[in-house]
Scaffold this active site. Structure first.
Site, PDB file in Angstrom:
ATOM      1  N   SER A  97       0.756  -1.080   0.029  1.00 11.59           N
ATOM      2  CA  SER A  97      -0.196   0.026  -0.039  1.00 11.59           C
ATOM      3  C   SER A  97       0.913   1.258  -0.080  1.00 11.59           C
ATOM      4  CB  SER A  97      -0.807   0.073   1.336  1.00 11.59           C
ATOM      5  OG  SER A  97      -1.329   1.154   1.494  1.00 11.59           O
ATOM      6  N   GLU A 117       0.192   3.536   1.550  1.00 14.58           N
ATOM      7  CA  GLU A 117       0.400   3.987   2.996  1.00 14.58           C
ATOM      8  C   GLU A 117       1.528   3.690   3.612  1.00 14.58           C
ATOM      9  OE1 GLU A 117      -2.174   5.780   5.705  1.00 14.58           O
ATOM     10  OE2 GLU A 117      -2.622   5.602   3.741  1.00 14.58           O
ATOM     11  N   TYR A 136      -1.560  -0.067  10.686  1.00 17.76           N
ATOM     12  CA  TYR A 136      -1.877  -0.610   9.508  1.00 17.76           C
ATOM     13  C   TYR A 136      -0.747  -0.358   8.423  1.00 17.76           C
ATOM     14  CZ  TYR A 136      -3.562  -0.842   4.537  1.00 17.76           C
ATOM     15  OH  TYR A 136      -3.842  -1.338   3.517  1.00 17.76           O
TER      16      TYR A 136
HETATM   17  P1  NAP Z   1     -11.471  -4.884   1.787  1.00 21.59           P
HETATM   18  O1  NAP Z   1     -12.724  -4.348   0.811  1.00 21.59           O
HETATM   19  O2  NAP Z   1     -11.437  -4.246   3.269  1.00 21.59           O
HETATM   20  O3  NAP Z   1     -11.127  -6.392   1.635  1.00 21.59           O
HETATM   21  C1  NAP Z   1     -10.317  -6.901   2.575  1.00 21.59           C
HETATM   22  C2  NAP Z   1     -10.751  -8.269   2.362  1.00 21.59           C
HETATM   23  O4  NAP Z   1      -9.917  -9.157   3.448  1.00 21.59           O
HETATM   24  C3  NAP Z   1     -12.251  -8.996   2.702  1.00 21.59           C
HETATM   25  O5  NAP Z   1     -12.492  -9.980   1.637  1.00 21.59           O
HETATM   26  C4  NAP Z   1     -12.089  -9.511   4.141  1.00 21.59           C
HETATM   27  O6  NAP Z   1     -13.079 -10.453   4.512  1.00 21.59           O
HETATM   28  C5  NAP Z   1     -10.767 -10.410   4.115  1.00 21.59           C
HETATM   29  N1  NAP Z   1     -10.177 -10.426   5.432  1.00 21.59           N
HETATM   30  C6  NAP Z   1     -10.025  -9.551   6.515  1.00 21.59           C
HETATM   31  N2  NAP Z   1      -9.619 -10.265   7.554  1.00 21.59           N
HETATM   32  C7  NAP Z   1      -9.592 -11.606   7.305  1.00 21.59           C
HETATM   33  C8  NAP Z   1      -8.891 -12.687   7.780  1.00 21.59           C
HETATM   34  N3  NAP Z   1      -8.321 -12.598   8.967  1.00 21.59           N
HETATM   35  N4  NAP Z   1      -8.743 -13.934   7.074  1.00 21.59           N
HETATM   36  C9  NAP Z   1      -9.201 -13.719   5.811  1.00 21.59           C
HETATM   37  N5  NAP Z   1      -9.771 -12.929   5.140  1.00 21.59           N
HETATM   38  C10 NAP Z   1      -9.735 -11.760   5.643  1.00 21.59           C
HETATM   39  O7  NAP Z   1     -10.031  -4.181   1.029  1.00 21.59           O
HETATM   40  P2  NAP Z   1      -9.912  -3.855  -0.462  1.00 21.59           P
HETATM   41  O8  NAP Z   1     -10.106  -2.228  -0.837  1.00 21.59           O
HETATM   42  O9  NAP Z   1     -10.322  -4.627  -1.473  1.00 21.59           O
HETATM   43  O10 NAP Z   1      -8.135  -4.059  -0.537  1.00 21.59           O
HETATM   44  C11 NAP Z   1      -7.550  -5.331  -0.781  1.00 21.59           C
HETATM   45  C12 NAP Z   1      -6.075  -5.372  -0.377  1.00 21.59           C
HETATM   46  O11 NAP Z   1      -5.578  -4.318  -0.930  1.00 21.59           O
HETATM   47  C13 NAP Z   1      -6.010  -5.128   1.141  1.00 21.59           C
HETATM   48  O12 NAP Z   1      -4.992  -6.103   1.550  1.00 21.59           O
HETATM   49  C14 NAP Z   1      -5.716  -3.827   1.145  1.00 21.59           C
HETATM   50  O13 NAP Z   1      -5.085  -3.317   2.574  1.00 21.59           O
HETATM   51  C15 NAP Z   1      -4.846  -3.480   0.197  1.00 21.59           C
HETATM   52  N6  NAP Z   1      -4.809  -1.975  -0.411  1.00 21.59           N
HETATM   53  C16 NAP Z   1      -5.969  -1.564  -0.724  1.00 21.59           C
HETATM   54  C17 NAP Z   1      -5.910  -0.104  -1.332  1.00 21.59           C
HETATM   55  C18 NAP Z   1      -7.307   0.707  -1.648  1.00 21.59           C
HETATM   56  O14 NAP Z   1      -7.226   1.894  -1.854  1.00 21.59           O
HETATM   57  N7  NAP Z   1      -8.451  -0.232  -1.726  1.00 21.59           N
HETATM   58  C19 NAP Z   1      -4.898   0.481  -1.511  1.00 21.59           C
HETATM   59  C20 NAP Z   1      -3.878  -0.105  -1.442  1.00 21.59           C
HETATM   60  C21 NAP Z   1      -3.772  -1.593  -0.785  1.00 21.59           C
HETATM   61  P3  NAP Z   1     -14.565 -10.104   4.785  1.00 21.59           P
HETATM   62  O15 NAP Z   1     -15.222  -9.821   3.820  1.00 21.59           O
HETATM   63  O16 NAP Z   1     -14.954 -11.117   5.682  1.00 21.59           O
HETATM   64  O17 NAP Z   1     -14.462  -8.746   5.776  1.00 21.59           O
HETATM   65  O1  G4F Z   2     -10.566   6.704   2.668  1.00 23.07           O
HETATM   66  P1  G4F Z   2      -9.637   6.670   3.536  1.00 23.07           P
HETATM   67  O2  G4F Z   2      -9.924   6.176   4.895  1.00 23.07           O
HETATM   68  O3  G4F Z   2      -8.245   5.914   2.977  1.00 23.07           O
HETATM   69  P2  G4F Z   2      -6.879   5.871   3.367  1.00 23.07           P
HETATM   70  O4  G4F Z   2      -6.742   6.129   5.077  1.00 23.07           O
HETATM   71  O5  G4F Z   2      -6.031   6.595   2.488  1.00 23.07           O
HETATM   72  O6  G4F Z   2      -6.531   4.101   3.149  1.00 23.07           O
HETATM   73  C1  G4F Z   2      -6.940   3.655   2.173  1.00 23.07           C
HETATM   74  O7  G4F Z   2      -5.855   3.684   1.232  1.00 23.07           O
HETATM   75  C2  G4F Z   2      -4.810   2.995   1.590  1.00 23.07           C
HETATM   76  C3  G4F Z   2      -3.825   3.294   0.148  1.00 23.07           C
HETATM   77  O8  G4F Z   2      -2.961   4.556   0.620  1.00 23.07           O
HETATM   78  C4  G4F Z   2      -4.926   1.670   1.672  1.00 23.07           C
HETATM   79  F1  G4F Z   2      -3.815   0.836   1.700  1.00 23.07           F
HETATM   80  C5  G4F Z   2      -6.063   1.400   2.833  1.00 23.07           C
HETATM   81  O9  G4F Z   2      -6.071   0.106   3.025  1.00 23.07           O
HETATM   82  C6  G4F Z   2      -7.226   2.184   2.434  1.00 23.07           C
HETATM   83  O10 G4F Z   2      -7.968   1.597   1.404  1.00 23.07           O
HETATM   84  O11 G4F Z   2      -9.108   7.866   4.078  1.00 23.07           O
HETATM   85  C7  G4F Z   2      -8.538   9.144   3.032  1.00 23.07           C
HETATM   86  C8  G4F Z   2      -8.201  10.246   3.685  1.00 23.07           C
HETATM   87  C9  G4F Z   2      -7.506  10.128   5.024  1.00 23.07           C
HETATM   88  O12 G4F Z   2      -6.593  11.284   5.168  1.00 23.07           O
HETATM   89  C10 G4F Z   2      -8.638  10.309   6.017  1.00 23.07           C
HETATM   90  O13 G4F Z   2      -8.272  11.076   7.148  1.00 23.07           O
HETATM   91  O14 G4F Z   2      -9.729  10.819   4.021  1.00 23.07           O
HETATM   92  C11 G4F Z   2      -9.576  11.423   5.298  1.00 23.07           C
HETATM   93  N1  G4F Z   2     -10.935  11.399   5.808  1.00 23.07           N
HETATM   94  C12 G4F Z   2     -11.725  12.640   6.103  1.00 23.07           C
HETATM   95  N2  G4F Z   2     -12.800  12.304   6.726  1.00 23.07           N
HETATM   96  C13 G4F Z   2     -11.712  10.588   6.357  1.00 23.07           C
HETATM   97  C14 G4F Z   2     -12.899  11.059   6.794  1.00 23.07           C
HETATM   98  N3  G4F Z   2     -11.622   9.250   6.024  1.00 23.07           N
HETATM   99  C15 G4F Z   2     -12.527   8.261   6.579  1.00 23.07           C
HETATM  100  N4  G4F Z   2     -12.422   6.877   6.421  1.00 23.07           N
HETATM  101  N5  G4F Z   2     -13.704   8.740   7.226  1.00 23.07           N
HETATM  102  C16 G4F Z   2     -13.877  10.080   7.150  1.00 23.07           C
HETATM  103  O15 G4F Z   2     -15.112  10.633   7.812  1.00 23.07           O
END
Ligand code: NAP
Ligand code: G4F
Length: 359
Positions: free
Chosen positions: A127, A129, A160
């Site tokens: 990520s 992050e 995280y």
């Molecule tokens: P997400 O919607 O939160 O999905 C997470 C998945 O992990 C869900 O299927 C969840 O299952 C499963 N999970 C959680 N705990 C588990 C456990 N103990 N054992 C097995 N499965 C488990 O996340 P996403 O946005 O699809 O992201 C996919 C991956 O990319 C994650 O690793 C995230 O950290 C990473 N990532 C995401 C972003 C982004 O912007 N979306 C960016 C960078 C990296 P349940 O449905 O049961 O909760």
């Molecule tokens: O949407 P966010 O919660 O995403 P964040 O923290 O950037 O993390 C996501 O992206 C990562 C990749 O860079 C992934 F690895 C991670 O798993 C996840 O998918 O927050 C984005 C921004 C932050 O700065 C947060 O402080 O939005 C700001 N924010 C402002 N108000 C909020 C809110 N975030 C959330 N979730 N909820 C609010 O009400």
């Protein structure tokens, strides 16, 4: 037929990746964990496909991981998308986040080594992050721009991000130490209609969808609205017990910059990484950065509202103990080596999410 295992198939990315792999003719094994309610809503449309098999397991349980991999040692590709993926939650549940997001990856890698899965390729969902507070600066003739790429040092800002760094380094170690075909995609924020409702983009588009539906059902026009600290009221009906009211949108830090792309595009990059002869790490992003404020403006404008300030409350409850202020990726390496580029712009993404939440 090629087989792929997806840990995290019920999540946003897992569901897009399952779509992609099934379309490509793969047999897909999706790992789901037992919880008290059904979590398959994002893959509902795939559940009757004969090439999709769901296995029950949890990546924190090394026994369950090894048993699943033992039954599917012939898998060509193993994707680890499972995580406790919410940054704010990781401050409240740091140990759980560590076990899932950090150690879970180790459980899969070690199981692959123990089972001698030399022919299987591994993908780790790293990520942006992990960059946390850090960025590099490109100095031009007249300006400077901040960015992160594969060479930018990690300075993680949350439990995280620290767990993700551990998993990222573990992936590199198993690639170099055990000759495993293990790649990591350092993905910047990616969103879409399937995004979880407590991430900021989806929280905003879900709220606007609910608000517009409420206005339509009640015959309310924005001009009829009266503001209060917490709710909006309809003109002439100020009595809280009987009047029409709708809760305002409560958000935290509106000044954070993120490089937001579309999840469907990013899952294609994951697959492409595993088709390369040699494993490697790649940044995947759009190269553009925008604030939460800008996202709000596009979303509100897209439903004909010029102004959002009177409908949004900044609530310190959503501030984090430590914040990542600025993310903007440079994915030149992915463009060159994978031939990957994002297909959707920031505006496309916001509008796609609004349309979906309005329907
Ligand atoms: P997400 O919607 O939160 O999905 C997470 C998945 O992990 C869900 O299927 C969840 O299952 C499963 N999970 C959680 N705990 C588990 C456990 N103990 N054992 C097995 N499965 C488990 O996340 P996403 O946005 O699809 O992201 C996919 C991956 O990319 C994650 O690793 C995230 O950290 C990473 N990532 C995401 C972003 C982004 O912007 N979306 C960016 C960078 C990296 P349940 O449905 O049961 O909760
Ligand atoms: O949407 P966010 O919660 O995403 P964040 O923290 O950037 O993390 C996501 O992206 C990562 C990749 O860079 C992934 F690895 C991670 O798993 C996840 O998918 O927050 C984005 C921004 C932050 O700065 C947060 O402080 O939005 C700001 N924010 C402002 N108000 C909020 C809110 N975030 C959330 N979730 N909820 C609010 O009400």
């Amino acid at each position: 037929m090629k087989k792929a295992i997806i840990f995290g198939i019920t999540g946003q990315d897992g569901s897009h990746l399952a779509d992609l792999l099934l379309e490509k003719g793969y047999e897909v094994v999706g790992v789901t964990r037992r919880v008290s309610i059904d979590t398959t809503s994002r893959i509902k449309h795939l559940l009757d496909q004969e090439n999709l098999k769901l296995e029950s397991g949890d990546i924190t349980d090394a026994h369950s991981v090894i048993n699943i991999l033992k039954d599917h040692q012939d898998a060509a590709e193993v994707y680890n998308l499972a995580a406790q993926s919410h940054v704010a939650v990781s401050f409240k549940q740091p140990a759980l986040t560590w076990d899932i997001t950090g150690k879970g990856c180790l459980n899969i890698l070690q199981a692959m080594v123990d089972l001698g899965m030399k022919n299987s390729r591994f993908y780790q969902a790293s990520s942006s992050e992990m960059f946390g507070k850090n960025y590099d600066v490109e100095v031009g003739m007249t300006s400077e721009s901040k960015f992160q790429d594969e060479n930018t040092k990690f300075m993680p800002q949350s439990p995280y991000a620290i767990a993700k760094c551990a998993a990222h380094y573990m992936t590199r170690l198993y690639r170099e130490g055990y000759d495993l075909h293990a790649s990591a995609g350092i993905l910047f924020n990616h969103e879409g209609p399937r995004r979880g409702e407590n991430f900021v983009t989806r929280k905003i588009t879900k709220w606007i969808g609910d608000f517009i539906k409420w206005c339509n059902v009640n015959g309310v026009k924005p001009a009829d609205l009266i503001n209060d600290t917490d709710e909006v009221y309809v003109n002439g009906r100020k009595d809280r017990s009987q009047g029409l009211q709708f809760p305002k949108l409560r958000l935290g830090n509106l000044d954070a910059y993120r490089d937001w792309g579309y999840a469907g595009d990013y899952c294609e990059a994951m697959w492409t990484m595993l088709q390369q002869e040699s494993p490697d790490d790649y940044v995947i992003c759009t190269g553009e950065t925008h604030t939460v404020r800008e996202f709000l403006t596009i979303v509100f404008n897209s439903v004909g509202l010029d102004e959002w300030k009177h409908l949004v409350v900044v609530d310190p409850e959503f501030y984090r103990p430590a914040e990542v202020d600025y993310l903007r990726g440079d994915c030149s390496k992915a463009k060159q080596k994978l031939g990957w580029t994002p297909k959707h712009t920031f505006e496309d993404l916001a509008k796609m999410m609004v349309m979906s939440d309005l329907s």
